[in-house]
Design a protein around this motif. Structure first.
Motif, mmCIF file in Angstrom:
data_model
loop_
_atom_site.group_PDB
_atom_site.id
_atom_site.type_symbol
_atom_site.label_atom_id
_atom_site.label_comp_id
_atom_site.label_asym_id
_atom_site.label_seq_id
_atom_site.Cartn_x
_atom_site.Cartn_y
_atom_site.Cartn_z
ATOM 1 N N ALA A 190 -37.968 -50.020 -125.464
ATOM 2 C CA ALA A 190 -38.784 -51.185 -125.140
ATOM 3 C C ALA A 190 -38.589 -51.594 -123.686
ATOM 4 N N VAL A 191 -37.345 -51.564 -123.237
ATOM 5 C CA VAL A 191 -37.050 -51.926 -121.843
ATOM 6 C C VAL A 191 -37.681 -50.919 -120.896
ATOM 7 N N LEU A 192 -37.542 -49.641 -121.192
ATOM 8 C CA LEU A 192 -38.116 -48.589 -120.342
ATOM 9 C C LEU A 192 -39.631 -48.700 -120.291
ATOM 10 N N ASN A 193 -40.271 -48.883 -121.442
ATOM 11 C CA ASN A 193 -41.735 -49.003 -121.469
ATOM 12 C C ASN A 193 -42.194 -50.218 -120.669
ATOM 13 N N TYR A 194 -41.447 -51.318 -120.772
ATOM 14 C CA TYR A 194 -41.833 -52.536 -120.040
ATOM 15 C C TYR A 194 -41.754 -52.317 -118.529
ATOM 16 N N LEU A 195 -40.651 -51.727 -118.080
ATOM 17 C CA LEU A 195 -40.496 -51.501 -116.641
ATOM 18 C C LEU A 195 -41.556 -50.536 -116.111
ATOM 19 N N ARG A 196 -41.857 -49.534 -116.890
ATOM 20 C CA ARG A 196 -42.894 -48.588 -116.447
ATOM 21 C C ARG A 196 -44.269 -49.250 -116.427
ATOM 22 N N LYS A 197 -44.481 -50.170 -117.347
ATOM 23 C CA LYS A 197 -45.780 -50.842 -117.413
ATOM 24 C C LYS A 197 -45.993 -51.780 -116.225
ATOM 25 N N VAL A 198 -44.975 -52.600 -115.938
ATOM 26 C CA VAL A 198 -45.137 -53.565 -114.843
ATOM 27 C C VAL A 198 -44.899 -52.914 -113.485
ATOM 28 N N ASN A 199 -44.074 -51.858 -113.482
ATOM 29 C CA ASN A 199 -43.801 -51.076 -112.275
ATOM 30 C C ASN A 199 -43.340 -51.966 -111.108
ATOM 31 N N ARG A 200 -42.390 -52.829 -111.382
ATOM 32 C CA ARG A 200 -41.822 -53.669 -110.333
ATOM 33 C C ARG A 200 -40.404 -54.068 -110.752
ATOM 34 N N PRO A 201 -39.583 -54.424 -109.811
ATOM 35 C CA PRO A 201 -38.179 -54.737 -110.145
ATOM 36 C C PRO A 201 -38.031 -56.093 -110.833
ATOM 37 N N TYR A 202 -37.095 -56.136 -111.737
ATOM 38 C CA TYR A 202 -36.757 -57.368 -112.433
ATOM 39 C C TYR A 202 -35.250 -57.401 -112.696
ATOM 40 N N TYR B 12 -28.585 -56.836 -104.938
ATOM 41 C CA TYR B 12 -29.036 -57.622 -103.788
ATOM 42 C C TYR B 12 -28.287 -58.937 -103.828
ATOM 43 N N GLY B 13 -27.305 -59.061 -102.921
ATOM 44 C CA GLY B 13 -26.449 -60.234 -102.985
ATOM 45 C C GLY B 13 -25.553 -60.124 -104.212
ATOM 46 N N LYS B 14 -25.614 -61.111 -105.097
ATOM 47 C CA LYS B 14 -24.839 -61.081 -106.338
ATOM 48 C C LYS B 14 -25.701 -60.707 -107.538
ATOM 49 N N SER B 15 -26.958 -60.379 -107.283
ATOM 50 C CA SER B 15 -27.879 -60.096 -108.377
ATOM 51 C C SER B 15 -28.240 -58.604 -108.394
ATOM 52 N N ALA B 16 -28.307 -58.061 -109.586
ATOM 53 C CA ALA B 16 -28.743 -56.672 -109.755
ATOM 54 C C ALA B 16 -30.163 -56.673 -110.302
ATOM 55 N N SER C 115 -41.994 -53.848 -99.779
ATOM 56 C CA SER C 115 -42.418 -54.594 -100.964
ATOM 57 C C SER C 115 -41.239 -54.850 -101.891
ATOM 58 N N LEU C 116 -40.371 -53.822 -102.025
ATOM 59 C CA LEU C 116 -39.197 -53.968 -102.879
ATOM 60 C C LEU C 116 -38.256 -55.033 -102.325
ATOM 61 N N ASP C 117 -38.044 -55.003 -101.007
ATOM 62 C CA ASP C 117 -37.173 -56.014 -100.386
ATOM 63 C C ASP C 117 -37.751 -57.415 -100.561
ATOM 64 N N THR C 118 -39.081 -57.514 -100.470
ATOM 65 C CA THR C 118 -39.736 -58.811 -100.660
ATOM 66 C C THR C 118 -39.518 -59.319 -102.080
ATOM 67 N N ASP C 119 -39.666 -58.406 -103.034
ATOM 68 C CA ASP C 119 -39.452 -58.783 -104.435
ATOM 69 C C ASP C 119 -38.000 -59.189 -104.672
#
Length: 215
Positions: free
Chosen positions: A15-27, A63-67, A85-89
């Motif tokens: 479920a996690v993999l499908n979600y990340l592939r669907k949104v295609n952005r870092p979270y 990034y900082g204290k957050s992964a 774009s990744l750095d902005t996110d």
């Protein structure tokens, strides 16, 4: 022979993999947990993310204290625009985390303040005490306005005796000084008052023979 892709071993990982592939952005892990509407336990989502990273199905960046986690891209290398774009996110996520921390701190302070607020029972007790004190002050004020004595006869007598004692002592000390100063300056040239001024001696503003408390 083509390399066999690793398989996910749980519903949460898929479920996690499908979600990340669907949104295609870092979270972040927390964002993924929330975006999946808490369908899976938070710990299970975090564990799934780490396992997917170990299987090279997704990538992780601190990034900082957050992964944050993002799906692995099929391109050989990311473009400059992708990295920007990744750095902005990541920056946006970091700001979001900082904002949530600040809000949590404010909430904790508000809770602490609420806990320190007196209960209804305590507030009622304090109110009754304040009302009683206020009534006592009002009664004292009325007595003062009517010219009534503020102290008992016993206290009044004790204060008067103490005042007489201090007044007699004051008179005795003034008499001693006057006699001593007169003796010292009797045969000295010049004005004795100038000597007092030079020595910084100041006379009482009340004449020697007058009661300083007399009206």
């Amino acid at each position: 022979m083509a390399k066999k892709k690793p398989n996910t071993s749980s519903e949460e990982e898929q479920a996690v993999l499908n979600y990340l592939r669907k949104v295609n952005r870092p979270y972040s892990s927390t964002d993924i947990f929330n975006n999946l509407h808490a369908k899976y336990p938070k710990a299970a989502v975090a564990k799934s993310l780490e396992k997917l990273v170990s299987q090279s199905l997704i990538v992780s960046k601190v990034y900082g204290k957050s992964a944050v986690y993002a799906p692995k891209q099929t391109e050989e290398a990311a473009t400059a625009d992708d990295l920007e774009s990744l750095d902005t996110d990541l920056q946006s996520l970091t700001e979001k985390v900082d904002k949530l921390k600040a809000e949590n701190k404010q909430l904790s302070q508000a809770v602490s303040q609420l806990q320190s607020t007196p209960t209804t029972e305590n507030a009622q007790t304090d109110l009754e005490r304040i009302l009683q004190e206020n009534e006592a002050f009002q009664e004292r004020l009325r007595n003062l306005q009517q010219g009534k004595s503020r102290i008992s006869d016993k206290d009044h007598a004790a204060i008067t005796a103490e005042m007489d004692k201090c007044r007699n002592e004051w008179r005795k000390r003034r008499r001693m000084f006057q006699d001593m100063f007169k003796t010292v300056t009797e045969h000295m040239p010049g004005d004795p008052n100038e000597l007092k001024e030079d020595m910084g001696i100041e006379d009482d503003v009340v004449p020697f023979d007058q009661d300083p408390l007399a009206l």
